[in-house]
Design a protein around this motif. Structure first.
Motif, PDB file in Angstrom:
ATOM      1  N   ILE A  29      24.586   3.098  10.716  1.00 48.67           N
ATOM      2  CA  ILE A  29      24.804   3.048  12.345  1.00 48.67           C
ATOM      3  C   ILE A  29      23.659   3.803  12.895  1.00 48.67           C
ATOM      4  O   ILE A  29      23.607   5.248  12.602  1.00 48.67           O
ATOM      5  CB  ILE A  29      26.073   3.309  12.759  1.00 48.67           C
ATOM      6  CG1 ILE A  29      27.280   2.368  12.171  1.00 48.67           C
ATOM      7  CG2 ILE A  29      26.209   3.238  14.440  1.00 48.67           C
ATOM      8  CD1 ILE A  29      28.730   2.960  12.465  1.00 48.67           C
ATOM      9  N   THR A  31      21.990   5.267  16.458  1.00 50.04           N
ATOM     10  CA  THR A  31      22.213   5.269  17.960  1.00 50.04           C
ATOM     11  C   THR A  31      20.947   6.273  18.752  1.00 50.04           C
ATOM     12  O   THR A  31      20.329   6.733  17.813  1.00 50.04           O
ATOM     13  CB  THR A  31      23.445   5.884  18.343  1.00 50.04           C
ATOM     14  OG1 THR A  31      23.238   7.449  18.195  1.00 50.04           O
ATOM     15  CG2 THR A  31      24.702   5.412  17.580  1.00 50.04           C
ATOM     16  N   GLY A  32      20.557   5.712  19.696  1.00 47.56           N
ATOM     17  CA  GLY A  32      19.400   6.592  20.396  1.00 47.56           C
ATOM     18  C   GLY A  32      18.300   6.098  20.121  1.00 47.56           C
ATOM     19  O   GLY A  32      17.175   6.902  20.386  1.00 47.56           O
ATOM     20  N   GLU A  33      17.894   4.828  19.568  1.00 47.73           N
ATOM     21  CA  GLU A  33      16.494   4.792  19.025  1.00 47.73           C
ATOM     22  C   GLU A  33      15.372   4.547  20.197  1.00 47.73           C
ATOM     23  O   GLU A  33      14.440   4.668  20.107  1.00 47.73           O
ATOM     24  CB  GLU A  33      16.762   3.336  18.353  1.00 47.73           C
ATOM     25  CG  GLU A  33      17.260   3.266  16.812  1.00 47.73           C
ATOM     26  CD  GLU A  33      17.504   1.940  16.165  1.00 47.73           C
ATOM     27  OE1 GLU A  33      16.448   1.698  15.458  1.00 47.73           O
ATOM     28  OE2 GLU A  33      18.436   1.313  16.809  1.00 47.73           O
ATOM     29  N   ILE A 180      25.889   7.732   9.925  1.00 46.46           N
ATOM     30  CA  ILE A 180      25.323   7.560  11.299  1.00 46.46           C
ATOM     31  C   ILE A 180      24.072   8.314  11.614  1.00 46.46           C
ATOM     32  O   ILE A 180      24.315   9.582  11.404  1.00 46.46           O
ATOM     33  CB  ILE A 180      26.586   7.894  12.125  1.00 46.46           C
ATOM     34  CG1 ILE A 180      27.703   6.906  11.960  1.00 46.46           C
ATOM     35  CG2 ILE A 180      26.074   7.646  13.520  1.00 46.46           C
ATOM     36  CD1 ILE A 180      29.149   7.483  12.740  1.00 46.46           C
ATOM     37  N   ASN A 182      21.847   9.473  14.657  1.00 44.42           N
ATOM     38  CA  ASN A 182      21.916   9.903  15.946  1.00 44.42           C
ATOM     39  C   ASN A 182      20.396  10.343  16.645  1.00 44.42           C
ATOM     40  O   ASN A 182      20.289  11.629  16.260  1.00 44.42           O
ATOM     41  CB  ASN A 182      22.787  10.572  16.623  1.00 44.42           C
ATOM     42  CG  ASN A 182      24.222  10.149  16.291  1.00 44.42           C
ATOM     43  OD1 ASN A 182      24.487   8.686  16.549  1.00 44.42           O
ATOM     44  ND2 ASN A 182      25.169  10.773  15.750  1.00 44.42           N
ATOM     45  N   ILE A 253      31.573   4.582  14.750  1.00 48.12           N
ATOM     46  CA  ILE A 253      30.893   5.549  15.772  1.00 48.12           C
ATOM     47  C   ILE A 253      31.960   6.224  16.716  1.00 48.12           C
ATOM     48  O   ILE A 253      31.820   7.150  17.220  1.00 48.12           O
ATOM     49  CB  ILE A 253      30.038   4.571  16.699  1.00 48.12           C
ATOM     50  CG1 ILE A 253      29.000   5.568  17.379  1.00 48.12           C
ATOM     51  CG2 ILE A 253      30.698   3.628  17.493  1.00 48.12           C
ATOM     52  CD1 ILE A 253      28.263   6.610  16.532  1.00 48.12           C
ATOM     53  N   ARG A 257      32.550  10.165  17.350  1.00 45.58           N
ATOM     54  CA  ARG A 257      32.616  10.882  18.529  1.00 45.58           C
ATOM     55  C   ARG A 257      33.714  11.601  18.781  1.00 45.58           C
ATOM     56  O   ARG A 257      33.811  12.842  19.356  1.00 45.58           O
ATOM     57  CB  ARG A 257      32.279   9.765  19.807  1.00 45.58           C
ATOM     58  CG  ARG A 257      30.735   9.502  19.483  1.00 45.58           C
ATOM     59  CD  ARG A 257      30.585   8.136  20.397  1.00 45.58           C
ATOM     60  NE  ARG A 257      28.987   7.838  20.506  1.00 45.58           N
ATOM     61  CZ  ARG A 257      28.576   6.570  20.758  1.00 45.58           C
ATOM     62  NH1 ARG A 257      29.338   5.727  21.413  1.00 45.58           N
ATOM     63  NH2 ARG A 257      27.166   6.442  20.680  1.00 45.58           N
TER      64      ARG A 257
END
Length: 454
Positions: A29, A31-33, A180, A182, A253, A257
């Motif tokens: 996973i 995130t924030g690409e 994951i 980030n 995800i 968190r």
């Protein structure tokens, strides 16, 4: 070697390793690409907990061919150095390598500037060591020093962006895990250059702390030294309940968190309410001992609805999938256990286990696949059918492991069903221990939230 040049050989190897990485992991996973700048010199700064898996998490899932800076002592004469340079890894010499060696860093820094000037990416671990825990080590000054030196030599014209990266693994070494990655908002080195001109040490410390704070927001970082193992146990036992209590749907995800929030609250409680923390830790250990006694997992008690139906459904699935499991097991057992058994026995640092599994997937598995195909080729007619069997070997191995996971879950549900049916006292003791632990944690965390708001 010109590190700032695009390498087709590197690209081809990357695609192959990306496939192996996909086989190993259940899910990746990102995130924030959108935080990764376009047409800017970049330095990726990730947390470091899992040896070779950490750089793989970045280079396999971004468009870059990042140039990594690594400690010089891994550069041995001969093929190892050639391989490291092909993989775009540059040596950084430290005082412990010998004072006379430090001058060699001039070439490394010069090559680094070329990489940045061409809008390629550097990558460096701010911790300068791996922890093998969900716990970030203190940051060194290497990243600030390198970017400030690069800006200084380029007369402050580079506009370097440091991209903090938080990497999380559902397990550090188990097959079929989730990872994951980030990517955080970039830190612009330009914002620290004025202070660097007047007080270089203060600017170095400020940038170092800014990187630490940014990464801390992107990963699970249990800060407690005293109760690290205990808080990790509570996270494993109580984490899904905490997520459900917040009214959020389960996903990897969301759980990540939620776990990050949970461990943050546990760290705070260690300072604010130490006696109650000690009490809840004792209850968590007692509950965990009961789970071990009955060979059960906590999530089984939380998901008992339609347990018998789920057992029956899983058995049907296991029977239907048995032929695929047998095919996958037969053709993957030799390389899997040839890696798994020696690594568990010989390698003490678990952070390196995943490195050996990845290396085995890249080298050993394909060799064994070819040998096995040669051994059975007489029973397989036609070249295309032979190639189909070869292509199915890695995929069947991945499916076979998932079959095995379903079998473990079914077996666990069966044990719980039998415990509830034939040992009501043991079942009630287990359920009571879970309820008492969760209720106490619910109250502690609710009061901790209230105290934080006040």
């Amino acid at each position: 070697m010109k590190y700032e040049k695009w390498s087709w050989g590197y690209w081809c190897l990357k695609q192959y390793v990306r496939f192996i990485d996909w086989i190993i992991h259940k899910k990746t996973i990102l995130t924030g690409e959108e935080n990764i700048p376009q047409n800017k010199p970049i330095l990726f700064a990730p947390n470091h907990q899992n040896a070779l898996s950490d750089p793989m998490a970045i280079l396999l899932h971004t468009r870059f061919q990042p140039v990594w800076l690594a400690r010089a002592d891994i550069f041995k004469k001969g093929i190892i150095t050639l391989l490291l340079r092909f993989l775009k890894i540059m040596p950084v010499y430290r005082l412990r390598d010998g004072k006379e060696q430090l001058a060699k860093n001039d070439k490394t820094f010069s090559d680094s500037i070329k990489v940045l000037e061409n809008n390629f990416a550097l990558a460096l671990f701010p911790e300068a060591a791996h922890s093998a825990k969900r716990q970030m080590l203190s940051h060194k000054k290497a990243v600030p020093r390198i970017v400030f030196m690069a800006e200084e030599k380029a007369k402050e014209n580079l506009d370097i962006h440091i991209v903090p990266v938080g990497i999380y693994y559902s397990s550090y070494w188990k097959f079929n895990r989730t990872v994951i990655v980030n990517f955080g908002e970039p830190i612009r080195v330009n914002h620290f250059l004025d202070e660097y001109q007047t007080n270089s040490n203060a600017a170095t410390m400020a940038l170092r702390d800014s990187i630490y704070t940014s990464i801390d927001k992107l990963t699970i970082n249990i800060k407690s030294k005293t109760f690290y193992t205990d808080f990790e146990l509570i996270r494993e036992l109580y984490g899904k309940h905490f997520l459900k209590r917040k009214g959020e749907e389960y996903s990897e995800i969301n759980l990540f968190r939620s776990d990050r929030e949970l461990t943050h609250k546990l760290d705070a409680m260690e300072t604010d309410r130490p006696e109650e923390v000690n009490t809840v830790i004792r209850e968590a250990k007692a509950y965990n001992q009961l789970l071990k006694k009955y060979k059960l997992r906590s999530w089984l008690l939380e998901n008992q609805k339609n347990n018998f139906v789920k057992i029956a459904g899983n058995k049907v699935l296991l029977i239907l999938g048995l032929p695929v499991f047998l095919f996958g097991f037969v053709f993957n057992a030799i390389p899997f256990f040839a890696t798994d058994i020696p690594v568990r026995k010989k390698i003490k640092d678990r952070a390196f286990w995943s490195t050996f599994f990845l290396s085995s997937g890249i080298i050993l598995f394909p060799i064994v696949y070819l040998l096995q195909l040669w051994a059975v080729s007489g029973f397989i007619p036609g070249i295309w059918l032979k190639l189909l069997v070869l292509a199915c070997m890695p995929f069947s191995g991945k499916i076979a492991f998932r079959w095995y996971v379903v079998w473990l879950k079914t077996w666990g549900r069966g044990r719980l069903f039998n415990l509830k049916l034939f040992n009501k006292k043991g079942y009630n003791n287990l359920l009571t221990a879970q309820n008492q632990l969760f209720e106490k944690l619910d109250k502690l965390i609710s009061s901790q939230t209230l105290n934080s708001e006040l």
